[in-house]
Design an enzyme around this catalytic site. Sequence first.
Site, short mmCIF file in Angstrom:
data_model
loop_
_atom_site.label_atom_id
_atom_site.label_comp_id
_atom_site.label_asym_id
_atom_site.label_seq_id
_atom_site.Cartn_x
_atom_site.Cartn_y
_atom_site.Cartn_z
N ARG A 1 52.14 44.36 63.78
CA ARG A 1 51.60 43.02 63.52
C ARG A 1 52.04 41.96 64.54
O ARG A 1 51.21 41.14 64.94
CB ARG A 1 51.92 42.57 62.08
CG ARG A 1 51.32 43.51 61.02
CD ARG A 1 51.33 42.92 59.62
NE ARG A 1 50.44 41.79 59.50
CZ ARG A 1 50.82 40.52 59.50
NH1 ARG A 1 52.11 40.21 59.61
NH2 ARG A 1 49.94 39.56 59.39
N PRO B 1 43.57 40.60 45.73
CA PRO B 1 44.76 40.33 46.53
C PRO B 1 45.44 41.60 47.02
O PRO B 1 45.55 42.58 46.27
CB PRO B 1 45.68 39.61 45.54
CG PRO B 1 45.27 40.13 44.20
CD PRO B 1 43.81 40.42 44.28
N TYR C 1 48.85 40.31 66.17
CA TYR C 1 48.47 38.98 65.67
C TYR C 1 49.50 37.90 65.98
O TYR C 1 49.45 36.82 65.37
CB TYR C 1 48.30 39.00 64.14
CG TYR C 1 47.61 40.19 63.56
CD1 TYR C 1 46.26 40.44 63.82
CD2 TYR C 1 48.28 41.07 62.71
CE1 TYR C 1 45.62 41.54 63.26
CE2 TYR C 1 47.64 42.16 62.15
CZ TYR C 1 46.32 42.39 62.44
OH TYR C 1 45.68 43.47 61.89
N GLY D 1 43.09 37.35 50.25
CA GLY D 1 43.39 36.43 51.35
C GLY D 1 44.53 35.46 51.15
O GLY D 1 44.93 34.79 52.10
N CYS E 1 57.09 52.48 74.41
CA CYS E 1 57.02 52.26 75.85
C CYS E 1 56.07 51.17 76.26
O CYS E 1 55.06 51.45 76.93
CB CYS E 1 56.67 53.55 76.54
SG CYS E 1 58.13 54.55 76.69
N TYR F 1 50.67 45.63 55.21
CA TYR F 1 50.08 45.97 56.51
C TYR F 1 51.12 46.42 57.53
O TYR F 1 50.95 46.19 58.72
CB TYR F 1 49.25 44.79 57.05
CG TYR F 1 48.15 44.36 56.11
CD1 TYR F 1 47.03 45.15 55.93
CD2 TYR F 1 48.24 43.17 55.39
CE1 TYR F 1 46.02 44.77 55.04
CE2 TYR F 1 47.23 42.78 54.51
CZ TYR F 1 46.13 43.58 54.34
OH TYR F 1 45.14 43.20 53.47
N1 LLP Z 1 39.27 42.33 50.11
C1 LLP Z 1 38.68 42.61 51.28
C2 LLP Z 1 37.26 42.92 51.30
C3 LLP Z 1 39.42 42.61 52.47
O1 LLP Z 1 38.81 42.89 53.62
C4 LLP Z 1 40.81 42.33 52.42
C5 LLP Z 1 41.62 42.35 53.63
C6 LLP Z 1 41.40 42.06 51.17
C7 LLP Z 1 40.60 42.06 50.04
C8 LLP Z 1 42.86 41.76 51.01
O2 LLP Z 1 43.26 40.64 51.67
P1 LLP Z 1 44.78 40.09 51.52
O3 LLP Z 1 44.94 39.58 50.09
O4 LLP Z 1 45.69 41.23 51.79
O5 LLP Z 1 44.87 39.03 52.52
N2 LLP Z 1 45.79 43.89 59.04
C9 LLP Z 1 45.77 42.46 58.88
C10 LLP Z 1 45.09 42.04 57.59
C11 LLP Z 1 43.67 42.51 57.48
C12 LLP Z 1 43.05 42.16 56.17
C13 LLP Z 1 41.77 42.87 56.00
N3 LLP Z 1 41.12 42.65 54.76
C14 LLP Z 1 47.20 41.93 58.94
O6 LLP Z 1 48.13 42.72 59.13
O7 LLP Z 1 47.42 40.72 58.83
#
Ligand code: LLP
Length: 448
Positions: A330, A291, A334, A248, A361, A390
């Site tokens: 994205r 991460p 979002y 996150g 389109c 992503y």
């Molecule tokens: N662990 C779990 C259980 C998760 O669901 C996620 C992301 C991560 C780790 C990794 O999170 P990060 O470090 O990448 O923030 N498609 C969306 C993001 C969805 C994230 C889903 N889960 C976007 O493009 O912003």
Amino acid sequence: MSQSLKVNAAGHLEIGQCDTVMLASEFGTPLYVMDEDMMRSRMQEYRREMAQQLPTGIVAYAGKAFLTTAMCRLVASEGLWLDVVSGGELYTAVTAGFPTARILFHGNNKTDDELMLGLEAGVGRFVVDNFRELERLAELARKKHVRPGVLLRVAPGVTGHTHQYIQTGQVDSKFGFPLVEGVHGLWAAVARTLASESLALRGLHSHIGSQINELEPFAREASALMQTMVEIRRRFGVVLPELDVGGGLGSRYSKEDNPPAIGAYIEAIAAAVTAVARQYEYPLPMVIVEPGRSIVAEAGITLYTIGAKKVIPDVRTYLAVDGGMGDNPRPALYHATYQAVVANKANAKATEIVTIAGKHCESGDILIWDAELAPTEPGDVLAVLSTGAYNYSMASNYNRVPRPAVVFVHGGEAELVVRRESYADIVRNDVIPARLESRAAAGGLARP
Ligand code: LLP
């Protein structure tokens, strides 16, 4: 501009010492370009900080942010674990020869086939999301005479400030066991797992959301999870040894984003976990972080060729590129914001305000509203920055547009890691039923 980007003597944007204009002409556009050294250095930073602050801790790269077989090799070579979330991601890791004992298998609705794939591969941990999965995994593991390691996913009631669609920790979420009494809650799930002879309960997991640019929600989450482990000890007399706080940590997309450093992030988690452990005399667990974005986002750029320009006097100027929401959904999903540079005029002053439109389109297919750019002409190369997370992983064939190639750059060398899709790929899985074949023939349809 991120540390891996430079402008060379020709005034062209460079990434990983490769001239982006040359990359565009060699590999075509749109093109995803990933800086291998930058991804490695982020992974190393995570591991170094973890080793210093929580020596038994583990860093697992969240493959959903960007996964290919080459990426699995990179992650393996840096000694990280890997978080996969589907049979497809698991298959990618297995195909790449990723050490399966270092895989965490997530997902809120794993099918029996996926669970079997995980058991057969011997993944290190199943992150179990719900009672149905608990029952199916226990049964399939019993039949296979194996005892997989399990983390239970908790919805801890903690969230971070981010877009609603990428928040996950709140009580009203599709993910994880809620912290409630009774048959639907976490305590019942713990009791069920502990009673199973085919499951080995190792700890808890949660993930509160993505693109979080403050530390406080992570500290609250880690503290809430630790207190839940303490409560499990009180209720069941077991000391669970592992705690997975998910991913996150935010990345920098524009000047407004100011994410905390990796070291500060690990420190916030370490402090929260240690404080609860001391307070309740609970042994320090093995902490796992997952991460995704913060490892790959800023390492990636997407190159496009600029095409049509539409000037609506006194309203807006649209500049169209040869990709769009198919390779980067994205902004549409979002309201994500990006920055761009004209790659072949990287030193030129940004004197125009244009809206970068895709070629798909729909009116919502806009990559950047009101970008400040140097004056452009058709054929110029546009680099959109920080697209490493992503983008490729969420790409689609909307409008039957083939998905771009992906290259890794390193020390002036560029190598293909995903081939560009062809039109033949687009129709590869299409099937024409015999009755349509014959009608087409009767109707005299031209056949290719
Ligand atoms: N662990 C779990 C259980 C998760 O669901 C996620 C992301 C991560 C780790 C990794 O999170 P990060 O470090 O990448 O923030 N498609 C969306 C993001 C969805 C994230 C889903 N889960 C976007 O493009 O912003």
